[in-house]
Design a protein around this motif. Structure first.
Motif, PDB file in Angstrom:
ATOM      1  N   ILE A 148       0.823  -1.218   0.036  1.00 53.17           N
ATOM      2  CA  ILE A 148       0.139   0.120  -0.038  1.00 53.17           C
ATOM      3  C   ILE A 148       0.834   1.221   0.175  1.00 53.17           C
ATOM      4  O   ILE A 148       1.830   1.639   0.736  1.00 53.17           O
ATOM      5  CB  ILE A 148      -1.003   0.033   1.439  1.00 53.17           C
ATOM      6  CG1 ILE A 148      -1.828  -0.944   1.236  1.00 53.17           C
ATOM      7  CG2 ILE A 148      -1.836   1.280   1.215  1.00 53.17           C
ATOM      8  CD1 ILE A 148      -2.894  -1.212   2.387  1.00 53.17           C
ATOM      9  N   MET A 149       0.702   2.186  -1.011  1.00 52.94           N
ATOM     10  CA  MET A 149       1.492   3.173  -1.085  1.00 52.94           C
ATOM     11  C   MET A 149       1.045   4.534  -0.949  1.00 52.94           C
ATOM     12  O   MET A 149      -0.296   4.742  -1.606  1.00 52.94           O
ATOM     13  CB  MET A 149       2.223   3.157  -2.429  1.00 52.94           C
ATOM     14  CG  MET A 149       3.480   4.340  -2.688  1.00 52.94           C
ATOM     15  SD  MET A 149       4.510   4.323  -4.210  1.00 52.94           S
ATOM     16  CE  MET A 149       3.059   4.378  -5.475  1.00 52.94           C
ATOM     17  N   THR A 150       1.272   5.323  -0.038  1.00 52.64           N
ATOM     18  CA  THR A 150       0.757   6.763   0.179  1.00 52.64           C
ATOM     19  C   THR A 150       1.969   7.829  -0.672  1.00 52.64           C
ATOM     20  O   THR A 150       3.159   7.785  -0.371  1.00 52.64           O
ATOM     21  CB  THR A 150       0.724   7.105   1.331  1.00 52.64           C
ATOM     22  OG1 THR A 150      -0.168   6.152   1.901  1.00 52.64           O
ATOM     23  CG2 THR A 150       0.010   8.466   1.746  1.00 52.64           C
ATOM     24  N   VAL A 151       1.387   8.639  -1.506  1.00 51.29           N
ATOM     25  CA  VAL A 151       2.134   9.470  -2.131  1.00 51.29           C
ATOM     26  C   VAL A 151       1.720  11.057  -1.464  1.00 51.29           C
ATOM     27  O   VAL A 151       0.481  11.571  -1.567  1.00 51.29           O
ATOM     28  CB  VAL A 151       1.989   9.791  -3.694  1.00 51.29           C
ATOM     29  CG1 VAL A 151       2.649  10.919  -4.308  1.00 51.29           C
ATOM     30  CG2 VAL A 151       1.862   8.578  -4.196  1.00 51.29           C
ATOM     31  N   ILE A 152       2.861  11.464  -0.916  1.00 57.60           N
ATOM     32  CA  ILE A 152       2.532  12.912  -0.058  1.00 57.60           C
ATOM     33  C   ILE A 152       3.365  13.953  -0.734  1.00 57.60           C
ATOM     34  O   ILE A 152       4.826  13.838  -1.004  1.00 57.60           O
ATOM     35  CB  ILE A 152       3.183  12.724   1.351  1.00 57.60           C
ATOM     36  CG1 ILE A 152       2.302  11.709   1.850  1.00 57.60           C
ATOM     37  CG2 ILE A 152       2.939  14.118   2.143  1.00 57.60           C
ATOM     38  CD1 ILE A 152       2.719  11.215   3.356  1.00 57.60           C
ATOM     39  N   PRO A 153       2.918  15.305  -1.271  1.00 60.74           N
ATOM     40  CA  PRO A 153       3.948  16.242  -1.765  1.00 60.74           C
ATOM     41  C   PRO A 153       4.641  16.882  -0.939  1.00 60.74           C
ATOM     42  O   PRO A 153       4.243  16.941   0.631  1.00 60.74           O
ATOM     43  CB  PRO A 153       2.620  17.254  -2.172  1.00 60.74           C
ATOM     44  CG  PRO A 153       1.654  17.089  -1.246  1.00 60.74           C
ATOM     45  CD  PRO A 153       1.647  15.642  -0.925  1.00 60.74           C
ATOM     46  N   ASN A 154       5.771  17.235  -1.217  1.00 65.68           N
ATOM     47  CA  ASN A 154       6.799  17.883  -0.254  1.00 65.68           C
ATOM     48  C   ASN A 154       6.989  19.286  -0.865  1.00 65.68           C
ATOM     49  O   ASN A 154       7.382  19.903  -1.785  1.00 65.68           O
ATOM     50  CB  ASN A 154       8.320  17.330  -0.483  1.00 65.68           C
ATOM     51  CG  ASN A 154       9.473  18.019   0.054  1.00 65.68           C
ATOM     52  OD1 ASN A 154       8.809  18.646   1.296  1.00 65.68           O
ATOM     53  ND2 ASN A 154      10.419  17.644  -0.354  1.00 65.68           N
ATOM     54  N   TYR A 155       6.303  20.257   0.080  1.00 62.33           N
ATOM     55  CA  TYR A 155       6.393  21.668   0.013  1.00 62.33           C
ATOM     56  C   TYR A 155       7.124  22.361   0.903  1.00 62.33           C
ATOM     57  O   TYR A 155       7.448  21.810   2.123  1.00 62.33           O
ATOM     58  CB  TYR A 155       4.849  22.165   0.345  1.00 62.33           C
ATOM     59  CG  TYR A 155       3.829  21.966  -0.820  1.00 62.33           C
ATOM     60  CD1 TYR A 155       3.681  22.648  -1.993  1.00 62.33           C
ATOM     61  CD2 TYR A 155       2.749  20.956  -0.526  1.00 62.33           C
ATOM     62  CE1 TYR A 155       2.777  22.569  -2.889  1.00 62.33           C
ATOM     63  CE2 TYR A 155       2.111  20.859  -1.496  1.00 62.33           C
ATOM     64  CZ  TYR A 155       2.007  21.519  -2.699  1.00 62.33           C
ATOM     65  OH  TYR A 155       1.112  21.199  -3.718  1.00 62.33           O
ATOM     66  N   ILE A 156       8.019  23.096   0.448  1.00 62.57           N
ATOM     67  CA  ILE A 156       8.998  24.023   1.291  1.00 62.57           C
ATOM     68  C   ILE A 156       8.650  25.415   0.747  1.00 62.57           C
ATOM     69  O   ILE A 156       8.876  25.847  -0.528  1.00 62.57           O
ATOM     70  CB  ILE A 156      10.403  23.981   0.875  1.00 62.57           C
ATOM     71  CG1 ILE A 156      10.699  22.232   0.996  1.00 62.57           C
ATOM     72  CG2 ILE A 156      11.271  24.615   1.570  1.00 62.57           C
ATOM     73  CD1 ILE A 156      12.214  21.855   0.762  1.00 62.57           C
ATOM     74  N   GLU A 157       8.213  26.419   1.686  1.00 66.33           N
ATOM     75  CA  GLU A 157       7.692  27.815   1.725  1.00 66.33           C
ATOM     76  C   GLU A 157       6.723  27.745   0.742  1.00 66.33           C
ATOM     77  O   GLU A 157       6.858  28.647  -0.448  1.00 66.33           O
ATOM     78  CB  GLU A 157       8.910  28.371   1.245  1.00 66.33           C
ATOM     79  CG  GLU A 157       9.992  28.502   2.740  1.00 66.33           C
ATOM     80  CD  GLU A 157      11.027  29.653   2.192  1.00 66.33           C
ATOM     81  OE1 GLU A 157      11.205  30.000   1.202  1.00 66.33           O
ATOM     82  OE2 GLU A 157      11.928  30.037   3.213  1.00 66.33           O
TER      83      GLU A 157
END
Length: 214
Positions: A148-157
């Motif tokens: 089971i894979m969860t994709v999470i965006p990586n936001y910086i500022e």
């Protein structure tokens, strides 16, 4: 000795708190003779607190990543693998150096790649936040793992810098589920067979009675 000196020093404030300071010392010279020393004290307490807070935050992130039982890897905006944690190394069978040389097509089943690519494209367009779905991951031995894979965006500022993939191995659970389904099917077949035998036995009993009568 006429040499400029610079170092860090903690001073004790009157209220007992520590004041972090950068100290700069240089000689006071007149006619090539040293008569004293100028000492410049720069209070860097707030800067040190920020550095400590950032270092603590980084250590928390590293601890979460390195000691997490689930596999974690990070991608840049182009889909290039740029990080992997020990759990995913163990799960995939690849070392960190080997893993980071791979492409997504080398890790996941071809039928799942389109779903992953679509998810990433939606996140780039701001249409998706977090997505979770089942994928098959190929390990170094050539075996497919159910995950089971969860994709999470990586936001910086507020800027999208890449993505995190959190991967949980559910291969054992899948095999257990398949065994349960097979067992239920066999049980259903057994019940059906027993029912058929019962339905056949009733007329056979009557026939045997008539035969004995004859």
């Amino acid at each position: 000795n006429g040499e400029f000196q610079q170092f860090h020093l903690d001073l004790k404030h009157l209220n007992g708190s520590a004041v972090h300071c950068d100290i700069s010392c240089f000689p006071v010279e007149v006619m090539d003779k040293t008569f004293g020393i100028f000492v410049i004290v720069h209070d860097v307490t707030q800067i040190k607190k920020l550095e400590w807070s950032l270092r603590r935050s980084e250590q928390k992130y590293r601890s979460l990543k390195n000691h997490n039982s689930e596999g974690i890897c990070s991608l840049d905006l182009n889909g290039k693998l740029v990080g992997v944690n020990p759990a995913l190394e163990k799960m995939s069978g690849y070392s960190k150096e080997e893993f980071l040389q791979l492409h997504l097509k080398h890790i996941f089943h071809p039928k799942d790649l389109d779903t992953l690519k679509e998810c990433i494209q939606n996140m780039k367009k701001g249409k998706g936040i977090v997505n979770t779905f089942e994928v098959q991951m190929l390990n170094k031995n050539g075996d497919y793992l159910h995950t089971i894979m969860t994709v999470i965006p990586n936001y910086i500022e507020d800027n999208l810098e890449g993505f995190y993939l959190i991967i949980k191995d559910i291969t054992k659970e899948k095999k257990t589920e398949e065994m349960l389904i097979r067992s239920e099917k066999l049980s259903a077949v057994g019940q059906l067979a027993a029912s058929i035998i019962h339905e056949i036995r009733n007329p056979l009993t009557s026939l045997m009675g008539f035969l004995q009568l004859i």
